[in-house]
Design a protein around this motif. Structure first.
Motif, PDB file in Angstrom:
ATOM      1  N   ALA A  19       0.830  -1.214   0.000  1.00 17.01           N
ATOM      2  CA  ALA A  19       0.000   0.000   0.000  1.00 17.01           C
ATOM      3  C   ALA A  19       0.861   1.259   0.000  1.00 17.01           C
ATOM      4  CB  ALA A  19      -0.937  -0.010   1.205  1.00 17.01           C
ATOM      5  N   LEU A  20       1.892   1.298   0.839  1.00 19.07           N
ATOM      6  CA  LEU A  20       2.770   2.470   0.879  1.00 19.07           C
ATOM      7  C   LEU A  20       3.488   2.638  -0.461  1.00 19.07           C
ATOM      8  CD1 LEU A  20       4.226   4.808   2.337  1.00 19.07           C
ATOM      9  CD2 LEU A  20       5.914   3.143   3.083  1.00 19.07           C
ATOM     10  N   THR A  21       3.967   1.544  -1.022  1.00 19.82           N
ATOM     11  CA  THR A  21       4.675   1.605  -2.306  1.00 19.82           C
ATOM     12  C   THR A  21       3.747   2.104  -3.413  1.00 19.82           C
ATOM     13  OG1 THR A  21       6.200  -0.130  -1.622  1.00 19.82           O
ATOM     14  CG2 THR A  21       5.973   0.244  -3.983  1.00 19.82           C
ATOM     15  N   ARG A  22       2.522   1.589  -3.460  1.00 19.67           N
ATOM     16  CA  ARG A  22       1.555   2.068  -4.473  1.00 19.67           C
ATOM     17  C   ARG A  22       1.337   3.568  -4.335  1.00 19.67           C
ATOM     18  NH1 ARG A  22      -1.034  -2.726  -3.302  1.00 19.67           N
ATOM     19  NH2 ARG A  22      -2.462  -1.687  -1.881  1.00 19.67           N
ATOM     20  N   ALA A  23       1.129   4.027  -3.119  1.00 20.31           N
ATOM     21  CA  ALA A  23       0.886   5.456  -2.893  1.00 20.31           C
ATOM     22  C   ALA A  23       2.094   6.297  -3.312  1.00 20.31           C
ATOM     23  CB  ALA A  23       0.554   5.701  -1.423  1.00 20.31           C
ATOM     24  N   ALA A  24       3.291   5.822  -2.986  1.00 18.26           N
ATOM     25  CA  ALA A  24       4.506   6.592  -3.280  1.00 18.26           C
ATOM     26  C   ALA A  24       4.793   6.682  -4.776  1.00 18.26           C
ATOM     27  CB  ALA A  24       5.693   5.972  -2.556  1.00 18.26           C
ATOM     28  N   TYR A  25       4.469   5.640  -5.529  1.00 17.04           N
ATOM     29  CA  TYR A  25       4.828   5.591  -6.951  1.00 17.04           C
ATOM     30  C   TYR A  25       3.683   5.981  -7.888  1.00 17.04           C
ATOM     31  CZ  TYR A  25       9.322   3.396  -5.962  1.00 17.04           C
ATOM     32  OH  TYR A  25      10.595   3.140  -5.528  1.00 17.04           O
ATOM     33  N   GLU A  26       2.489   6.150  -7.358  1.00 17.30           N
ATOM     34  CA  GLU A  26       1.321   6.438  -8.192  1.00 17.30           C
ATOM     35  C   GLU A  26       1.501   7.681  -9.072  1.00 17.30           C
ATOM     36  OE1 GLU A  26      -3.412   6.097  -7.565  1.00 17.30           O
ATOM     37  OE2 GLU A  26      -2.321   7.211  -6.023  1.00 17.30           O
ATOM     38  N   LYS A  27       2.189   8.688  -8.557  1.00 21.21           N
ATOM     39  CA  LYS A  27       2.371   9.926  -9.319  1.00 21.21           C
ATOM     40  C   LYS A  27       3.172   9.714 -10.604  1.00 21.21           C
ATOM     41  CE  LYS A  27       6.539  11.626  -7.004  1.00 21.21           C
ATOM     42  NZ  LYS A  27       7.069  12.692  -6.147  1.00 21.21           N
ATOM     43  N   TRP A  28       3.917   8.602 -10.696  1.00 19.63           N
ATOM     44  CA  TRP A  28       4.754   8.362 -11.870  1.00 19.63           C
ATOM     45  C   TRP A  28       4.009   7.662 -13.006  1.00 19.63           C
ATOM     46  CZ3 TRP A  28       8.462  11.517 -11.624  1.00 19.63           C
ATOM     47  CH2 TRP A  28       9.120  11.792 -10.432  1.00 19.63           C
ATOM     48  N   ILE A  29       2.807   7.144 -12.750  1.00 21.63           N
ATOM     49  CA  ILE A  29       2.069   6.446 -13.809  1.00 21.63           C
ATOM     50  C   ILE A  29       1.864   7.334 -15.029  1.00 21.63           C
ATOM     51  CG2 ILE A  29      -0.119   5.337 -14.432  1.00 21.63           C
ATOM     52  CD1 ILE A  29      -0.223   4.266 -11.527  1.00 21.63           C
ATOM     53  N   PRO A  30       1.399   8.586 -14.884  1.00 16.78           N
ATOM     54  CA  PRO A  30       1.223   9.422 -16.077  1.00 16.78           C
ATOM     55  C   PRO A  30       2.539   9.775 -16.771  1.00 16.78           C
ATOM     56  CG  PRO A  30       0.131  10.433 -14.167  1.00 16.78           C
ATOM     57  CD  PRO A  30       0.895   9.241 -13.673  1.00 16.78           C
ATOM     58  N   VAL A  31       3.636   9.766 -16.027  1.00 19.45           N
ATOM     59  CA  VAL A  31       4.934  10.127 -16.596  1.00 19.45           C
ATOM     60  C   VAL A  31       5.446   9.031 -17.526  1.00 19.45           C
ATOM     61  CG1 VAL A  31       7.350  10.673 -16.039  1.00 19.45           C
ATOM     62  CG2 VAL A  31       5.504  11.611 -14.629  1.00 19.45           C
ATOM     63  N   ILE A  32       5.279   7.770 -17.120  1.00 15.94           N
ATOM     64  CA  ILE A  32       5.821   6.668 -17.932  1.00 15.94           C
ATOM     65  C   ILE A  32       4.733   5.835 -18.613  1.00 15.94           C
ATOM     66  CG2 ILE A  32       7.958   6.573 -16.620  1.00 15.94           C
ATOM     67  CD1 ILE A  32       6.889   4.024 -15.235  1.00 15.94           C
ATOM     68  N   GLY A  33       3.465   6.134 -18.337  1.00 17.45           N
ATOM     69  CA  GLY A  33       2.372   5.451 -19.018  1.00 17.45           C
ATOM     70  C   GLY A  33       2.080   4.044 -18.531  1.00 17.45           C
ATOM     71  N   ARG A  34       2.577   3.692 -17.369  1.00 15.40           N
ATOM     72  CA  ARG A  34       2.328   2.367 -16.788  1.00 15.40           C
ATOM     73  C   ARG A  34       2.686   2.437 -15.304  1.00 15.40           C
ATOM     74  NH1 ARG A  34       7.202   0.445 -15.652  1.00 15.40           N
ATOM     75  NH2 ARG A  34       8.946   1.126 -16.941  1.00 15.40           N
ATOM     76  N   ALA A  35       2.324   1.385 -14.598  1.00 11.18           N
ATOM     77  CA  ALA A  35       2.697   1.305 -13.185  1.00 11.18           C
ATOM     78  C   ALA A  35       4.196   1.035 -13.078  1.00 11.18           C
ATOM     79  CB  ALA A  35       1.914   0.201 -12.487  1.00 11.18           C
ATOM     80  N   PRO A  36       4.927   1.815 -12.279  1.00  7.59           N
ATOM     81  CA  PRO A  36       6.349   1.530 -12.069  1.00  7.59           C
ATOM     82  C   PRO A  36       6.543   0.141 -11.442  1.00  7.59           C
ATOM     83  CG  PRO A  36       5.830   3.749 -11.353  1.00  7.59           C
ATOM     84  CD  PRO A  36       4.517   3.059 -11.621  1.00  7.59           C
ATOM     85  N   LYS A  37       7.686  -0.440 -11.702  1.00  6.17           N
ATOM     86  CA  LYS A  37       8.008  -1.801 -11.253  1.00  6.17           C
ATOM     87  C   LYS A  37       7.685  -2.058  -9.776  1.00  6.17           C
ATOM     88  CE  LYS A  37      11.853  -5.058 -10.938  1.00  6.17           C
ATOM     89  NZ  LYS A  37      13.297  -5.183 -10.977  1.00  6.17           N
ATOM     90  N   PRO A  38       8.041  -1.153  -8.846  1.00  4.45           N
ATOM     91  CA  PRO A  38       7.741  -1.443  -7.439  1.00  4.45           C
ATOM     92  C   PRO A  38       6.247  -1.608  -7.143  1.00  4.45           C
ATOM     93  CG  PRO A  38       9.392   0.264  -7.591  1.00  4.45           C
ATOM     94  CD  PRO A  38       8.853   0.059  -8.979  1.00  4.45           C
ATOM     95  N   MET A  39       5.393  -1.013  -7.956  1.00  4.54           N
ATOM     96  CA  MET A  39       3.948  -1.130  -7.744  1.00  4.54           C
ATOM     97  C   MET A  39       3.438  -2.523  -8.097  1.00  4.54           C
ATOM     98  SD  MET A  39       2.474   2.525  -9.074  1.00  4.54           S
ATOM     99  CE  MET A  39       0.797   2.272  -8.473  1.00  4.54           C
ATOM    100  N   THR A  40       4.190  -3.269  -8.875  1.00 11.40           N
ATOM    101  CA  THR A  40       3.733  -4.580  -9.334  1.00 11.40           C
ATOM    102  C   THR A  40       4.434  -5.734  -8.611  1.00 11.40           C
ATOM    103  OG1 THR A  40       5.342  -4.647 -11.138  1.00 11.40           O
ATOM    104  CG2 THR A  40       3.206  -3.624 -11.625  1.00 11.40           C
TER     105      THR A  40
END
Length: 150
Positions: A19-40
């Motif tokens: 949950a913390l990792t998803r919250a921290a990396y969520e802002k990068w989804i629009p930047v790279i067009g996908r969920a960053p690796k730590p979110m998955t």
């Protein structure tokens, strides 16, 4: 300053880590067009196979650092800070904690990687003394590999 505590994660912490990792990396989804690796990542598995240390402030999880013991260095796989807690030095504190852990384990080098488009992260690591070692292609973009002697 809030009272803080760092402790090693246990399997029961996996959901909170995710949950913390998803919250921290969520802002990068629009930047790279996908969920960053730590979110998955599979944190049920990671908490058993990696060294994950958690930072609590006033009893609430505010940051974490996930490290992997490699043959010749310690790799930071994930450094995450709760977005509502950013700017309070928790990222620097966990980075320093990882550096102390590397020394404790007998390593002289700490490595990490991040997406090249995460410019503020790259700048943060450079400010903390990490050097840019290389770039590599990853899922249509580029990853920057960084390191620091400890």
């Amino acid at each position: 300053m809030a009272e803080t505590e760092i402790r090693r994660a246990v399997p029961a912490d996996a959901a909170a880590i995710a949950a913390l990792t998803r919250a921290a990396y969520e802002k990068w989804i629009p930047v790279i067009g996908r969920a960053p690796k730590p979110m998955t990542a599979d944190y049920d598995l990671a908490v058993r196979e990696h060294l994950i240390d958690l930072l609590f402030a006033e009893g609430a999880l505010v940051a974490l650092v996930e490290c992997i013991h490699e043959p010749d260095h310690l790799l930071i796989e994930n450094l995450a800070v709760d977005p509502a807690q950013q700017g309070r030095g928790y990222g620097r504190r966990m980075l320093g904690h990882a550096e102390a852990l590397a020394r404790e384990l007998g390593f002289t080098e700490l490595r990490l990687y991040t997406n090249k488009l995460f410019a503020e992260n790259v700048a943060f690591y450079r400010k903390q003394g990490y050097r840019l070692d290389a770039e590599s292609a990853f899922k249509g973009g580029f990853i920057v590999h960084m390191s620091r002697r400890v």
